[in-house]
Design an enzyme around this catalytic site. Structure first.
Site, PDB file in Angstrom:
ATOM      1  N   GLU A  94      36.358  20.074  22.823  1.00 53.16           N
ATOM      2  CA  GLU A  94      34.917  19.871  22.699  1.00 53.16           C
ATOM      3  C   GLU A  94      34.117  20.368  23.898  1.00 53.16           C
ATOM      4  O   GLU A  94      33.003  20.881  23.736  1.00 53.16           O
ATOM      5  CB  GLU A  94      34.611  18.377  22.471  1.00 53.16           C
ATOM      6  CG  GLU A  94      35.135  17.796  21.179  1.00 53.16           C
ATOM      7  CD  GLU A  94      34.396  18.310  19.951  1.00 53.16           C
ATOM      8  OE1 GLU A  94      33.309  18.910  20.111  1.00 53.16           O
ATOM      9  OE2 GLU A  94      34.923  18.145  18.832  1.00 53.16           O
ATOM     10  N   SER A 364      34.444 -38.471 -14.693  1.00 51.12           N
ATOM     11  CA  SER A 364      35.252 -39.595 -14.208  1.00 51.12           C
ATOM     12  C   SER A 364      35.891 -39.368 -12.848  1.00 51.12           C
ATOM     13  O   SER A 364      36.608 -40.253 -12.353  1.00 51.12           O
ATOM     14  CB  SER A 364      36.351 -39.907 -15.230  1.00 51.12           C
ATOM     15  OG  SER A 364      35.785 -40.375 -16.441  1.00 51.12           O
TER      16      SER A 364
END
Length: 692
Positions: A94, A364
């Site tokens: 680079e 219940s």
């Protein structure tokens, strides 16, 4: 003639002097401008280097269960945590003169300008690592002269305020490597399932070549182009003196197989659970909204990925009705750690969570709360009440008005029309027994117990049907409440997050386990034992036990209670290791049928067995303050050969256990009936009928 020649010489000298002076002025202006520009960028100070980072969410076993990021999967690391091969490869391919320039390379720029003028397009770039870092931070990738000028200014600001290693570190943490991976750490994990510090030369040279064209040079998408690019990187390293030709050749021959083990962006284990974690982080002010968005944290949670997978599997298998919805919670009763959670049949992206947000009537499943209060007030497993069609006068009702009476019913209209024991009432889920107990204790008792065990839902203190589950609750709330029964009377709070750390490992939040003793250990154990009766098919009588359909699926002690309404079906239960709650129903007002009503029980039983298959089969811990007695659950007497029902071991506070066995003959039975003037032990008559 000589005069003319001298005049020409003087004019030439004058031109040269003016040109030199002009050049000198231009040089001074350029130098001054350069000095001013460098001074200006220096005066601006360090630029804003903050970029969004990935926050990682871990399950209890350290497995990644989710990630949060703004579309950029990034895990910043320091330069010394990056393989030297990556650094050498990146600089070589680079920007070989990276350590020698001030953020831009005039020689490369000049060459690029000439090439672009020849081609008539901006086809060639000359960006240095500093310029690329500036672009990653602040700019777009469009090829315009304006963008290049801004890029130059930002590059100078970076160079004037940071050292080269800081710039290189920033670049390697922001550059895009494809497939949503930003930064070399994310790339190393994506392609080779290892940290950036462990990349070898072959892997580093492959990774370093990707940023030039992440779509073209991804080894996952195009192995041939990726290898060609790797060779270019290796030759650049050779030219830069970083490696030898032999090392380059050997690295190129290494066969690399990308793993691609990271999950796709947005894919999570337990997505409903992940949403709760995010919500808690912000609402409890553990992280500010802007901190959550910025990311860069590690969140350690309680989710068990294996249990989550088991839960989702059985839910998928049982949900045959495409409209039926479900909620599921499994938690450790000792710590409150939520191990698995499902908020619906499918995850739609931060949608409605039926495990924590849906308020439904629990049926219940509230009865164990009522019966704990009953145990506190003198009831035992053998306390009897008559199960028959009964009218109950509403509080403040007019006994002369028929509409002021409440007529509860049992499932399918099944009544014993005789006295039943408390253990039978729980096993059969007898509604008459529950409502009679509710009236006997006072309507406030049920709500008090709910509050004691940490439930946030409000239970009615005025409604005679409250023990039958007419007050709305959430699944997480009720499951958390049951944890107090499973945990020997110790209340816990549901825990999703254990701790939060920065990426460097600094702990910024810890969430300790919360426990508080709220119930009596002895009574809690007695209730737990009675709650195992719903799976004991030996107790089948005028009706069947409510857990009989799944009893064969269970291979360990399990306590629980099911519940149902016209629109909801529930199953909440526990072992010593885990408490699990399941709800099913429809989002709209649609009644639940018999097949769909079985889904919670099936999911519950199958989950318990598979989730705990490698765990010890443990009994519930028996405290010292209870005694075990073998009783006949049908009559409530001590078990003997003369009893009509199968013997069952039950537990009592010392002094409250039965003292007599079933009468042996008709004469003895008749005497007992005659002595029982209150007729509270009506099962004696039933027993005589059995003898005849």
């Amino acid at each position: 003639m000589q005069v003319v020649i001298n005049r020409k010489r003087r004019r030439r000298k004058s031109f040269l002097r003016r040109s030199f002076r002009l050049l000198l002025v231009m040089l001074l202006l350029v130098s001054g401008s350069a000095v001013a520009l460098l001074s200006y960028t220096r005066m601006l100070g360090p630029p804003n280097l903050e970029v969004s980072q990935t926050t990682i969410i871990y399950g209890e076993n350290g497995e990644i269960i989710g990630e949060s990021h703004s579309g950029q999967n990034r895990f910043p690391v320091e330069l010394d945590s990056i393989s030297p091969y990556v650094i050498d490869a990146t600089i070589s391919v680079e920007d070989r003169r990276f350590y020698d320039h001030l953020g831009f390379d005039p020689k490369r720029i000049g060459g690029a300008i000439i090439a672009n003028l020849k081609s008539g397009a901006k086809s060639q770039g000359a960006s240095t690592i500093t310029q690329q870092y500036a672009r990653n931070l602040y700019l777009t990738h469009e090829k315009t002269w304006t963008r290049k000028w801004n890029e130059l200014l930002y590059s100078l600001q970076l160079e004037m305020n940071l050292d080269k290693d800081e710039i290189l570190e920033g670049y390697l943490n922001t550059v895009y490597y494809g497939h949503g991976a930003y930064g070399v750490q994310a790339a190393a994990e994506l392609y080779f399932d290892k940290p950036a510090s462990e990349l070898n030369l072959a892997e580093a040279s492959m990774v370093a070549g990707i940023p030039k064209g992440p779509t073209y040079y991804s080894p996952i998408l195009n192995e041939e182009l990726a290898k060609n690019r790797q060779w270019v990187v290796l030759q650049s390293m050779v030219a830069n003196g970083a490696i030898t030709e032999i090392e380059a050749a050997e690295a190129f021959e290494v066969e690399l197989v990308p793993t691609n083990t990271r999950r796709e962006i947005g894919e999570k284990i337990g997505p409903f659970f992940n949403d709760i974690v995010e919500k808690q982080l912000i609402e409890e002010n553990i992280l500010k909204p802007e901190e959550w968005q910025a990311g860069g944290y590690k969140v350690f949670t309680t989710l068990d990925p294996h249990m989550q997978e088991i839960a989702e599997k059985h839910i998928a298998n049982e949900l045959t009705d495409p409209d039926l919805q479900i909620g599921f919670v499994a938690m450790d009763p000792k710590s409150g750690d939520v191990k698995a959670l499902v908020g619906g049949r499918e995850y739609g992206g931060k949608g409605f969570d039926r495990a924590v947000e849906a308020k439904r009537q629990p049926g219940s499943t509230l009865k164990p709360l009522l019966y704990y209060a009953a145990l506190e007030n003198g009831y035992t497993a053998t306390t009897t009440l008559k199960s028959e069609k009964t009218a109950f006068l509403f509080p403040d009702g007019d006994s002369e008005k028929e509409e002021d009476y409440y007529w509860p019913n049992n499932f399918n209209g099944n009544f014993a029309d005789d006295y039943i024991t408390l253990i039978q009432a729980l096993a059969y889920s007898d509604n008459i027994y529950a409502v009679k107990t509710h009236y006997s204790l006072g309507f406030h008792k049920l709500a008090e117990i709910a509050q004691k065990i940490g439930m946030q839902s409000t239970i009615s203190t005025t409604n005679p049907s409250a023990p039958l589950g007419t007050s709305e609750v959430t699944l997480l709330d009720l499951t958390t409440g049951y944890s107090a029964f499973a945990n020997g009377g110790q209340m816990v709070e549901p825990r999703f997050i254990k701790r939060v750390e920065t990426m460097s490992g600094k702990v910024i939040h810890e969430n300790p386990v919360y426990q508080e003793e709220v119930l009596d250990e002895n009574l809690t154990f007695i209730l737990t034992d009675m709650m195992t009766a719903m799976f004991d098919r030996r107790l089948n009588d005028y009706t069947t036990v409510t857990g009989g359909s799944v009893a064969p699926l269970l291979n360990r002690p399990v306590a629980g209670k099911s519940g149902s309404t016209e629109f909801d079906s529930w199953m909440i239960g526990y072992t010593p290791q885990i408490v699990t709650g399941v709800w099913s129903g429809f989002d709209r007002d649609k009644r639940i049928d018999t097949r769909n009503a079985q889904v919670p029980k099936q999911v519950f039983a199958k989950f318990i067995n598979e989730a705990l298959k490698d765990e010890l089969i443990l009994p519930f811990h028996q405290p010292d303050g209870v005694v075990a007695v073998e009783i006949d659950p049908k009559t409530g007497y001590l078990a003997s050969e003369s009893c009509p029902g199968p013997a069952r071991v039950s537990y009592f506070i010392p002094g409250t256990e039965p003292q007599e066995t079933c009468p042996k003959d008709v004469e003895e039975l008749e005497e007992a009936i005659e002595e029982d003037s209150t007729a509270e032990r009506g099962f004696l008559k039933r027993f005589m009928d059995w003898l005849h």
